[in-house]
Design a protein around this motif. Structure first.
Motif, PDB file in Angstrom:
ATOM      1  N   GLN A  32       6.178   7.289   7.298  1.00 27.60           N
ATOM      2  CA  GLN A  32       7.412   6.775   7.922  1.00 27.60           C
ATOM      3  C   GLN A  32       8.520   7.823   8.052  1.00 27.60           C
ATOM      4  OE1 GLN A  32       6.104   5.515   5.067  1.00 27.60           O
ATOM      5  NE2 GLN A  32       7.641   4.945   3.557  1.00 27.60           N
ATOM      6  N   GLU A  77      14.242   1.308  -5.882  1.00 28.02           N
ATOM      7  CA  GLU A  77      13.426   0.565  -6.836  1.00 28.02           C
ATOM      8  C   GLU A  77      12.974   1.496  -7.956  1.00 28.02           C
ATOM      9  OE1 GLU A  77      10.545  -0.639  -3.529  1.00 28.02           O
ATOM     10  OE2 GLU A  77      10.793  -2.502  -4.651  1.00 28.02           O
ATOM     11  N   THR A  81       5.630  -5.321  -1.407  1.00 29.97           N
ATOM     12  CA  THR A  81       6.763  -5.755  -0.564  1.00 29.97           C
ATOM     13  C   THR A  81       7.494  -7.009  -1.040  1.00 29.97           C
ATOM     14  OG1 THR A  81       5.169  -6.813   0.929  1.00 29.97           O
ATOM     15  CG2 THR A  81       5.958  -4.646   1.541  1.00 29.97           C
ATOM     16  N   GLN A  96       5.993   1.612  11.747  1.00 23.78           N
ATOM     17  CA  GLN A  96       5.464   1.147  13.036  1.00 23.78           C
ATOM     18  C   GLN A  96       6.250   1.685  14.212  1.00 23.78           C
ATOM     19  OE1 GLN A  96       6.094  -2.883  12.216  1.00 23.78           O
ATOM     20  NE2 GLN A  96       4.260  -3.097  10.975  1.00 23.78           N
ATOM     21  N   GLY A 115      -7.032  -4.340   8.517  1.00 24.97           N
ATOM     22  CA  GLY A 115      -5.844  -3.934   7.751  1.00 24.97           C
ATOM     23  C   GLY A 115      -4.613  -4.770   8.063  1.00 24.97           C
ATOM     24  N   TYR A 116      -4.770  -5.805   8.862  1.00 24.44           N
ATOM     25  CA  TYR A 116      -3.620  -6.601   9.273  1.00 24.44           C
ATOM     26  C   TYR A 116      -3.713  -8.037   8.785  1.00 24.44           C
ATOM     27  CZ  TYR A 116      -2.962  -2.779  12.657  1.00 24.44           C
ATOM     28  OH  TYR A 116      -2.787  -1.563  13.247  1.00 24.44           O
ATOM     29  N   GLY A 117      -2.582  -8.755   8.864  1.00 26.63           N
ATOM     30  CA  GLY A 117      -2.588 -10.183   8.648  1.00 26.63           C
ATOM     31  C   GLY A 117      -2.923 -10.874   9.965  1.00 26.63           C
ATOM     32  N   PHE A 164      -2.345 -18.413   7.953  1.00 29.18           N
ATOM     33  CA  PHE A 164      -2.014 -16.985   7.846  1.00 29.18           C
ATOM     34  C   PHE A 164      -3.014 -16.393   6.865  1.00 29.18           C
ATOM     35  CE2 PHE A 164      -0.208 -13.156   6.250  1.00 29.18           C
ATOM     36  CZ  PHE A 164       0.714 -12.696   7.186  1.00 29.18           C
ATOM     37  N   GLU A 171      -4.240 -12.749   5.234  1.00 33.48           N
ATOM     38  CA  GLU A 171      -3.955 -11.321   5.110  1.00 33.48           C
ATOM     39  C   GLU A 171      -5.253 -10.541   4.952  1.00 33.48           C
ATOM     40  OE1 GLU A 171      -1.415  -9.635   5.664  1.00 33.48           O
ATOM     41  OE2 GLU A 171      -1.528  -7.781   4.508  1.00 33.48           O
ATOM     42  N   ALA A 199       2.740  -8.679  12.939  1.00 33.48           N
ATOM     43  CA  ALA A 199       3.350  -7.371  13.208  1.00 33.48           C
ATOM     44  C   ALA A 199       3.952  -6.738  11.950  1.00 33.48           C
ATOM     45  CB  ALA A 199       4.425  -7.516  14.279  1.00 33.48           C
TER      46      ALA A 199
HETATM   47  N1  GDD Z   1      10.535  -0.682  -0.779  1.00 31.39           N
HETATM   48  C1  GDD Z   1       9.216  -0.799  -0.726  1.00 31.39           C
HETATM   49  N2  GDD Z   1       8.536  -0.960  -1.902  1.00 31.39           N
HETATM   50  N3  GDD Z   1       8.601  -0.746   0.461  1.00 31.39           N
HETATM   51  C2  GDD Z   1       7.247  -0.878   0.478  1.00 31.39           C
HETATM   52  C3  GDD Z   1       6.485  -1.055  -0.708  1.00 31.39           C
HETATM   53  C4  GDD Z   1       7.180  -1.085  -1.966  1.00 31.39           C
HETATM   54  O1  GDD Z   1       6.603  -1.223  -3.051  1.00 31.39           O
HETATM   55  N4  GDD Z   1       5.176  -1.136  -0.353  1.00 31.39           N
HETATM   56  C5  GDD Z   1       5.131  -1.026   0.992  1.00 31.39           C
HETATM   57  N5  GDD Z   1       6.384  -0.855   1.499  1.00 31.39           N
HETATM   58  C6  GDD Z   1       6.790  -0.711   2.918  1.00 31.39           C
HETATM   59  C7  GDD Z   1       5.928   0.297   3.671  1.00 31.39           C
HETATM   60  O2  GDD Z   1       6.591   1.565   3.702  1.00 31.39           O
HETATM   61  C8  GDD Z   1       5.866  -0.325   5.065  1.00 31.39           C
HETATM   62  O3  GDD Z   1       6.990   0.087   5.830  1.00 31.39           O
HETATM   63  C9  GDD Z   1       5.987  -1.834   4.826  1.00 31.39           C
HETATM   64  O4  GDD Z   1       6.565  -1.963   3.520  1.00 31.39           O
HETATM   65  C10 GDD Z   1       4.638  -2.573   4.879  1.00 31.39           C
HETATM   66  O5  GDD Z   1       3.821  -2.090   3.842  1.00 31.39           O
HETATM   67  P1  GDD Z   1       2.332  -1.555   4.108  1.00 31.39           P
HETATM   68  O6  GDD Z   1       1.758  -1.144   2.798  1.00 31.39           O
HETATM   69  O7  GDD Z   1       2.321  -0.564   5.216  1.00 31.39           O
HETATM   70  O8  GDD Z   1       1.618  -2.907   4.558  1.00 31.39           O
HETATM   71  P2  GDD Z   1       0.316  -3.031   5.445  1.00 31.39           P
HETATM   72  O9  GDD Z   1       0.404  -2.173   6.645  1.00 31.39           O
HETATM   73  O10 GDD Z   1      -0.875  -2.848   4.561  1.00 31.39           O
HETATM   74  O11 GDD Z   1       0.352  -4.579   5.904  1.00 31.39           O
HETATM   75  C11 GDD Z   1       1.530  -5.187   6.441  1.00 31.39           C
HETATM   76  O12 GDD Z   1       1.787  -4.729   7.764  1.00 31.39           O
HETATM   77  C12 GDD Z   1       0.765  -5.077   8.744  1.00 31.39           C
HETATM   78  C13 GDD Z   1       1.221  -4.554  10.101  1.00 31.39           C
HETATM   79  O13 GDD Z   1       1.346  -3.175  10.092  1.00 31.39           O
HETATM   80  C14 GDD Z   1       1.287  -6.700   6.405  1.00 31.39           C
HETATM   81  O14 GDD Z   1       2.528  -7.365   6.659  1.00 31.39           O
HETATM   82  C15 GDD Z   1       0.207  -7.119   7.404  1.00 31.39           C
HETATM   83  O15 GDD Z   1       0.108  -8.536   7.431  1.00 31.39           O
HETATM   84  C16 GDD Z   1       0.594  -6.615   8.801  1.00 31.39           C
HETATM   85  O16 GDD Z   1      -0.412  -6.973   9.741  1.00 31.39           O
END
Ligand code: GDD
Ligand code: MG
Length: 331
Positions: free
Chosen positions: A25, A80, A86, A113, A149-151, A168, A170, A189
Protein backbone atom coordinates in the motif's frame (compact mmCIF):
# COMPACT_ATOMS: atom_id res chain seq x y z
CA UNK A 1 -19.10 11.35 6.99
CA UNK A 2 -16.04 9.95 8.75
CA UNK A 3 -13.54 7.89 6.80
CA UNK A 4 -11.25 5.19 8.11
CA UNK A 5 -8.28 3.91 6.17
CA UNK A 6 -6.88 0.55 7.17
CA UNK A 7 -3.16 0.65 6.50
CA UNK A 8 -1.72 -1.95 8.84
CA UNK A 9 -1.52 -4.99 6.58
CA UNK A 10 1.78 -6.46 5.45
CA UNK A 11 0.67 -7.56 1.95
CA UNK A 12 3.65 -9.31 0.39
CA UNK A 13 2.05 -10.47 -2.86
CA UNK A 14 4.16 -7.97 -4.83
CA UNK A 15 7.41 -9.38 -3.41
CA UNK A 16 10.19 -8.26 -3.90
CA UNK A 17 8.74 -4.76 -4.45
CA UNK A 18 6.67 -5.05 -1.29
CA UNK A 19 8.06 -6.44 1.95
CA UNK A 20 6.74 -6.65 5.46
CA UNK A 21 8.71 -3.47 6.21
CA UNK A 22 7.49 -1.75 3.02
CA UNK A 23 4.09 -3.21 2.16
CA UNK A 24 2.26 -2.85 -1.11
CA UNK A 25 0.00 0.00 0.00
CA UNK A 26 2.95 2.39 0.43
CA UNK A 27 4.79 1.74 -2.86
CA UNK A 28 4.37 4.61 -5.35
CA UNK A 29 3.01 2.52 -8.21
CA UNK A 30 0.99 4.68 -10.57
CA UNK A 31 1.21 8.46 -11.14
CA UNK A 32 3.92 8.46 -8.42
CA UNK A 33 1.22 7.95 -5.80
CA UNK A 34 0.89 4.98 -3.49
CA UNK A 35 -2.36 3.03 -3.15
CA UNK A 36 -2.55 4.41 0.40
CA UNK A 37 -2.35 7.99 -0.92
CA UNK A 38 -5.00 7.21 -3.51
CA UNK A 39 -7.24 5.87 -0.72
CA UNK A 40 -6.75 9.13 1.19
CA UNK A 41 -7.70 11.12 -1.92
CA UNK A 42 -10.89 9.08 -2.29
CA UNK A 43 -11.71 9.61 1.38
CA UNK A 44 -11.25 13.37 0.86
CA UNK A 45 -14.22 13.32 -1.54
CA UNK A 46 -16.49 12.74 1.47
CA UNK A 47 -14.55 13.77 4.59
CA UNK A 48 -12.45 16.72 5.75
CA UNK A 49 -8.90 15.70 6.75
CA UNK A 50 -9.95 16.08 10.39
CA UNK A 51 -12.66 13.44 9.79
CA UNK A 52 -10.22 10.91 8.30
CA UNK A 53 -8.59 8.31 10.56
CA UNK A 54 -5.69 6.16 9.40
CA UNK A 55 -5.08 3.04 11.47
CA UNK A 56 -1.64 1.49 11.17
CA UNK A 57 1.06 -0.16 13.26
CA UNK A 58 4.23 1.11 14.97
CA UNK A 59 6.45 -0.06 12.13
CA UNK A 60 4.61 1.95 9.47
CA UNK A 61 3.49 5.07 11.28
CA UNK A 62 6.35 7.17 9.91
CA UNK A 63 5.68 6.00 6.36
CA UNK A 64 2.03 6.99 6.89
CA UNK A 65 3.01 10.34 8.36
CA UNK A 66 5.45 11.12 5.51
CA UNK A 67 2.98 10.11 2.80
CA UNK A 68 0.23 12.23 4.39
CA UNK A 69 2.62 15.19 4.69
CA UNK A 70 3.52 14.87 1.01
CA UNK A 71 -0.17 15.39 0.27
CA UNK A 72 -0.60 18.10 2.86
CA UNK A 73 -3.39 16.04 4.45
CA UNK A 74 -3.60 16.53 8.18
CA UNK A 75 -5.48 13.33 9.08
CA UNK A 76 -5.57 11.47 12.38
CA UNK A 77 -3.13 8.58 12.70
CA UNK A 78 -4.01 5.85 15.19
CA UNK A 79 -1.19 3.43 15.96
CA UNK A 80 -1.92 -0.12 16.99
CA UNK A 81 0.47 -1.74 19.49
CA UNK A 82 0.27 -4.94 17.38
CA UNK A 83 -1.68 -6.10 14.34
CA UNK A 84 -4.78 -8.13 15.23
CA UNK A 85 -6.37 -7.99 11.79
CA UNK A 86 -9.15 -5.69 10.64
CA UNK A 87 -11.96 -6.12 13.18
CA UNK A 88 -9.95 -4.89 16.19
CA UNK A 89 -8.56 -2.06 14.03
CA UNK A 90 -12.10 -1.01 13.08
CA UNK A 91 -13.42 -1.41 16.63
CA UNK A 92 -10.52 0.75 17.90
CA UNK A 93 -11.14 3.60 15.50
CA UNK A 94 -14.94 3.44 15.77
CA UNK A 95 -14.62 3.76 19.58
CA UNK A 96 -12.53 6.91 19.02
CA UNK A 97 -15.01 8.38 16.53
CA UNK A 98 -17.92 7.53 18.87
CA UNK A 99 -16.39 9.85 21.50
CA UNK A 100 -16.72 12.75 19.02
CA UNK A 101 -19.99 11.78 17.42
CA UNK A 102 -21.89 8.71 18.67
CA UNK A 103 -24.23 8.78 15.65
CA UNK A 104 -21.61 9.26 12.97
CA UNK A 105 -21.67 7.43 9.65
CA UNK A 106 -18.32 5.80 8.97
CA UNK A 107 -16.86 4.47 5.72
CA UNK A 108 -13.96 2.05 6.05
CA UNK A 109 -11.50 1.75 3.18
CA UNK A 110 -8.71 -0.73 2.54
CA UNK A 111 -5.45 0.84 1.43
CA UNK A 112 -4.33 -1.89 -0.92
CA UNK A 113 -6.70 -1.39 -3.84
CA UNK A 114 -6.91 0.59 -7.02
CA UNK A 115 -10.39 2.07 -7.51
CA UNK A 116 -11.38 4.65 -10.05
CA UNK A 117 -13.05 7.51 -8.15
CA UNK A 118 -15.50 8.34 -10.91
CA UNK A 119 -19.26 8.99 -10.83
CA UNK A 120 -20.00 5.28 -10.53
CA UNK A 121 -17.85 5.19 -7.41
CA UNK A 122 -19.49 8.22 -5.76
CA UNK A 123 -22.91 6.78 -6.67
CA UNK A 124 -22.02 3.62 -4.68
CA UNK A 125 -20.90 5.64 -1.65
CA UNK A 126 -24.04 7.81 -1.84
CA UNK A 127 -26.20 4.67 -1.91
CA UNK A 128 -24.29 3.20 1.04
CA UNK A 129 -24.85 6.38 3.07
CA UNK A 130 -28.63 6.00 2.62
CA UNK A 131 -28.48 2.49 4.13
CA UNK A 132 -25.78 3.04 6.74
CA UNK A 133 -27.95 3.81 9.77
CA UNK A 134 -29.80 0.49 9.45
CA UNK A 135 -27.28 -1.76 7.70
CA UNK A 136 -23.66 -2.78 7.58
CA UNK A 137 -23.04 -1.97 3.93
CA UNK A 138 -20.55 -3.78 1.72
CA UNK A 139 -19.66 -3.03 -1.90
CA UNK A 140 -20.13 -5.76 -4.50
CA UNK A 141 -17.88 -6.14 -7.54
CA UNK A 142 -18.77 -8.42 -10.46
CA UNK A 143 -16.21 -11.25 -10.27
CA UNK A 144 -13.99 -12.13 -13.20
CA UNK A 145 -12.51 -15.39 -11.84
CA UNK A 146 -13.04 -17.91 -9.02
CA UNK A 147 -10.42 -16.10 -6.88
CA UNK A 148 -10.17 -17.64 -3.40
CA UNK A 149 -8.70 -14.55 -1.72
CA UNK A 150 -11.93 -12.55 -1.63
CA UNK A 151 -15.23 -12.50 0.22
CA UNK A 152 -18.28 -13.61 -1.81
CA UNK A 153 -21.71 -11.99 -1.46
CA UNK A 154 -25.09 -13.37 -2.49
CA UNK A 155 -27.45 -10.41 -3.05
CA UNK A 156 -31.08 -10.94 -2.00
CA UNK A 157 -34.19 -8.76 -1.95
CA UNK A 158 -33.95 -5.20 -3.28
CA UNK A 159 -33.85 -2.36 -0.72
CA UNK A 160 -34.49 1.35 -1.34
CA UNK A 161 -30.88 1.31 -2.52
CA UNK A 162 -28.92 -1.88 -3.16
CA UNK A 163 -29.85 -5.30 -1.81
CA UNK A 164 -30.07 -7.32 1.36
CA UNK A 165 -27.10 -9.67 1.72
CA UNK A 166 -28.42 -13.25 1.79
CA UNK A 167 -25.02 -14.79 2.35
CA UNK A 168 -21.47 -13.57 2.89
CA UNK A 169 -18.66 -16.11 2.63
CA UNK A 170 -15.07 -15.07 3.22
CA UNK A 171 -12.32 -16.74 1.17
CA UNK A 172 -14.12 -19.92 0.01
CA UNK A 173 -12.14 -22.91 -1.29
CA UNK A 174 -11.65 -23.23 -5.06
CA UNK A 175 -14.61 -25.53 -5.91
CA UNK A 176 -16.95 -23.33 -3.83
CA UNK A 177 -15.64 -20.18 -5.53
CA UNK A 178 -16.30 -21.83 -8.93
CA UNK A 179 -19.89 -22.49 -7.88
CA UNK A 180 -20.35 -18.94 -6.57
CA UNK A 181 -19.09 -17.56 -9.85
CA UNK A 182 -21.70 -19.62 -11.73
CA UNK A 183 -24.39 -18.56 -9.23
CA UNK A 184 -23.66 -14.83 -9.79
CA UNK A 185 -22.32 -14.00 -6.37
CA UNK A 186 -20.39 -10.73 -6.11
CA UNK A 187 -16.88 -10.16 -4.75
CA UNK A 188 -16.60 -8.11 -1.60
CA UNK A 189 -14.59 -5.02 -2.55
CA UNK A 190 -13.22 -4.78 1.01
CA UNK A 191 -14.92 -1.45 1.90
CA UNK A 192 -17.62 -1.01 4.55
CA UNK A 193 -20.06 1.73 5.51
CA UNK A 194 -22.20 1.86 8.66
CA UNK A 195 -23.51 4.04 11.44
CA UNK A 196 -21.52 3.88 14.69
CA UNK A 197 -24.46 2.47 16.76
CA UNK A 198 -25.23 -0.45 14.43
CA UNK A 199 -21.56 -1.40 14.18
CA UNK A 200 -21.10 -1.40 17.96
CA UNK A 201 -24.30 -3.42 18.51
CA UNK A 202 -23.31 -6.04 15.96
CA UNK A 203 -19.76 -6.29 17.27
CA UNK A 204 -21.03 -6.71 20.83
CA UNK A 205 -23.43 -9.44 19.71
CA UNK A 206 -21.32 -11.30 17.15
CA UNK A 207 -17.71 -10.85 18.31
CA UNK A 208 -18.16 -10.21 22.03
CA UNK A 209 -14.48 -10.92 22.87
CA UNK A 210 -13.37 -8.12 20.56
CA UNK A 211 -16.02 -5.75 21.84
CA UNK A 212 -15.24 -6.51 25.51
CA UNK A 213 -11.48 -6.03 24.98
CA UNK A 214 -12.04 -2.50 23.70
CA UNK A 215 -13.86 -1.48 26.87
CA UNK A 216 -10.29 -1.43 28.33
CA UNK A 217 -7.43 0.99 27.58
CA UNK A 218 -5.90 0.47 24.13
CA UNK A 219 -2.73 -1.47 25.11
CA UNK A 220 -4.73 -3.85 27.26
CA UNK A 221 -7.41 -4.15 24.57
CA UNK A 222 -4.79 -5.28 22.05
CA UNK A 223 -3.46 -7.88 24.50
CA UNK A 224 -6.94 -9.23 25.11
CA UNK A 225 -8.56 -9.15 21.70
CA UNK A 226 -8.47 -12.18 19.40
CA UNK A 227 -7.01 -11.79 15.90
CA UNK A 228 -9.93 -11.70 13.49
CA UNK A 229 -11.03 -9.89 10.34
CA UNK A 230 -14.19 -7.83 9.91
CA UNK A 231 -15.27 -10.37 7.30
CA UNK A 232 -15.10 -13.45 9.56
CA UNK A 233 -15.95 -11.62 12.79
CA UNK A 234 -19.01 -9.68 11.64
CA UNK A 235 -19.94 -9.92 7.96
CA UNK A 236 -20.33 -13.71 7.82
CA UNK A 237 -22.55 -13.67 10.92
CA UNK A 238 -24.71 -10.56 10.72
CA UNK A 239 -28.24 -10.49 9.34
CA UNK A 240 -28.04 -6.72 8.93
CA UNK A 241 -25.78 -6.58 5.87
CA UNK A 242 -26.67 -4.80 2.64
CA UNK A 243 -24.73 -4.63 -0.61
CA UNK A 244 -24.49 -1.85 -3.17
CA UNK A 245 -22.92 -2.49 -6.56
CA UNK A 246 -19.49 -1.01 -7.22
CA UNK A 247 -19.17 -0.88 -10.97
CA UNK A 248 -16.24 1.50 -11.34
CA UNK A 249 -12.97 -0.22 -12.11
CA UNK A 250 -11.62 -2.07 -9.09
CA UNK A 251 -8.45 -4.11 -8.64
CA UNK A 252 -6.59 -5.18 -5.56
CA UNK A 253 -3.37 -5.35 -7.61
CA UNK A 254 -2.61 -8.65 -5.96
CA UNK A 255 -0.04 -9.78 -8.53
CA UNK A 256 2.43 -8.38 -11.04
CA UNK A 257 0.05 -9.46 -13.78
CA UNK A 258 -2.68 -7.28 -12.24
CA UNK A 259 -0.21 -4.41 -11.87
CA UNK A 260 0.87 -4.83 -15.52
CA UNK A 261 -2.74 -4.72 -16.66
CA UNK A 262 -3.33 -1.20 -15.30
CA UNK A 263 0.01 0.37 -16.34
CA UNK A 264 0.76 2.22 -19.60
CA UNK A 265 2.27 -0.02 -22.26
CA UNK A 266 4.53 0.74 -25.22
CA UNK A 267 3.64 -0.35 -28.76
CA UNK A 268 4.97 -3.88 -28.10
CA UNK A 269 2.94 -4.21 -24.93
CA UNK A 270 5.93 -3.75 -22.62
CA UNK A 271 5.59 -1.86 -19.34
CA UNK A 272 8.97 -0.41 -18.44
CA UNK A 273 9.93 1.39 -15.26
CA UNK A 274 13.59 2.12 -16.05
CA UNK A 275 15.40 1.25 -19.26
CA UNK A 276 14.81 -1.82 -21.43
CA UNK A 277 16.57 -3.10 -24.52
CA UNK A 278 15.33 -6.04 -26.54
CA UNK A 279 14.98 -6.96 -30.23
CA UNK A 280 11.97 -9.18 -29.63
CA UNK A 281 10.50 -8.82 -26.10
CA UNK A 282 6.73 -8.35 -25.95
CA UNK A 283 4.21 -7.90 -23.14
CA UNK A 284 6.92 -7.82 -20.47
CA UNK A 285 6.85 -5.97 -17.16
CA UNK A 286 10.28 -4.53 -16.41
CA UNK A 287 11.02 -2.67 -13.17
CA UNK A 288 14.68 -1.91 -12.56
CA UNK A 289 17.18 0.88 -11.92
CA UNK A 290 19.62 -0.89 -14.26
CA UNK A 291 19.35 -1.25 -18.00
CA UNK A 292 17.56 -4.56 -18.56
CA UNK A 293 18.21 -6.51 -21.76
CA UNK A 294 16.41 -9.68 -22.81
CA UNK A 295 16.53 -12.01 -25.77
CA UNK A 296 13.75 -14.39 -26.68
CA UNK A 297 11.65 -13.54 -23.63
CA UNK A 298 8.05 -12.37 -23.74
CA UNK A 299 5.23 -12.29 -21.19
CA UNK A 300 7.66 -12.18 -18.28
CA UNK A 301 8.05 -9.98 -15.22
CA UNK A 302 11.55 -8.76 -14.30
CA UNK A 303 11.47 -7.06 -10.93
CA UNK A 304 14.86 -5.81 -9.82
CA UNK A 305 15.36 -4.41 -6.31
CA UNK A 306 18.65 -3.70 -4.48
CA UNK A 307 18.76 -7.12 -2.83
CA UNK A 308 16.42 -9.37 -4.82
CA UNK A 309 15.90 -9.96 -8.53
CA UNK A 310 12.68 -11.75 -9.48
CA UNK A 311 12.16 -13.19 -12.96
CA UNK A 312 9.00 -15.14 -13.72
CA UNK A 313 6.34 -15.70 -16.36
CA UNK A 314 3.73 -12.98 -15.77
CA UNK A 315 0.91 -15.48 -15.56
CA UNK A 316 2.62 -17.21 -12.63
CA UNK A 317 3.22 -14.02 -10.69
CA UNK A 318 0.28 -14.68 -8.36
CA UNK A 319 2.41 -17.45 -6.86
CA UNK A 320 5.26 -15.30 -5.49
CA UNK A 321 3.92 -16.31 -2.06
CA UNK A 322 5.73 -19.61 -2.67
CA UNK A 323 9.01 -17.67 -2.71
CA UNK A 324 8.27 -15.67 0.45
CA UNK A 325 7.28 -18.95 2.15
CA UNK A 326 10.66 -20.47 1.12
CA UNK A 327 12.46 -17.38 2.38
CA UNK A 328 10.77 -17.67 5.76
CA UNK A 329 11.53 -21.39 5.94
CA UNK A 330 15.20 -20.84 5.16
CA UNK A 331 15.41 -17.94 7.63
N1 GDD B 1 -4.68 -1.23 10.85
C1 GDD B 1 -4.67 -2.46 10.37
N2 GDD B 1 -4.39 -3.48 11.23
N3 GDD B 1 -4.92 -2.66 9.07
C2 GDD B 1 -4.91 -3.95 8.62
C3 GDD B 1 -4.64 -5.05 9.47
C4 GDD B 1 -4.35 -4.79 10.85
O1 GDD B 1 -4.08 -5.69 11.66
N4 GDD B 1 -4.69 -6.18 8.71
C5 GDD B 1 -5.00 -5.79 7.45
N5 GDD B 1 -5.12 -4.44 7.39
C6 GDD B 1 -5.46 -3.60 6.22
C7 GDD B 1 -4.66 -3.97 4.98
O2 GDD B 1 -3.53 -3.09 4.86
C8 GDD B 1 -5.67 -3.73 3.86
O3 GDD B 1 -5.63 -2.37 3.46
C9 GDD B 1 -7.03 -3.99 4.51
O4 GDD B 1 -6.81 -3.88 5.92
C10 GDD B 1 -7.61 -5.38 4.18
O5 GDD B 1 -6.75 -6.36 4.70
P1 GDD B 1 -6.17 -7.56 3.81
O6 GDD B 1 -5.32 -8.41 4.68
O7 GDD B 1 -5.58 -7.04 2.55
O8 GDD B 1 -7.51 -8.36 3.50
P2 GDD B 1 -7.77 -9.33 2.28
O9 GDD B 1 -7.34 -8.71 1.01
O10 GDD B 1 -7.20 -10.67 2.61
O11 GDD B 1 -9.38 -9.47 2.27
C11 GDD B 1 -10.24 -8.33 2.36
O12 GDD B 1 -10.25 -7.60 1.14
C12 GDD B 1 -10.77 -8.32 -0.01
C13 GDD B 1 -10.75 -7.38 -1.21
O13 GDD B 1 -9.45 -6.99 -1.51
C14 GDD B 1 -11.64 -8.87 2.69
O14 GDD B 1 -12.47 -7.77 3.07
C15 GDD B 1 -12.23 -9.66 1.52
O15 GDD B 1 -13.57 -10.03 1.83
C16 GDD B 1 -12.23 -8.77 0.27
O16 GDD B 1 -12.75 -9.50 -0.84
MG1 MG C 1 -6.10 -7.17 0.53
Amino acid sequence: MYSVILAGGSGTRLFPLSRSEYPKQFIPLLDKESLFQKAVLRACLYSMPDEIYVVTNEAHKFLVRDQLEEMDADCHILTEPCGKNTLPAIQYVVSEIAKRDPDAVVAVFASDQLIEADGRYTRAIDQACVLAKTHLVVFGVVPTSPHTGYGYIRPGAALEEGYVVDAFVEKPDAPTAERYLAEKYLWNAGMFCFGVPIFLEECKKLSPEVYAAFQKPTDEAYNLTPKISMDYGIMEKTDKAAVVPLISSWSDLGSFEALYSVMDKDSLGNVVEGEYLSPDGKNNLIISDKLVATLGLSNVAVIDTPDVLLVCPKDQSQNVGEITALLQKNG
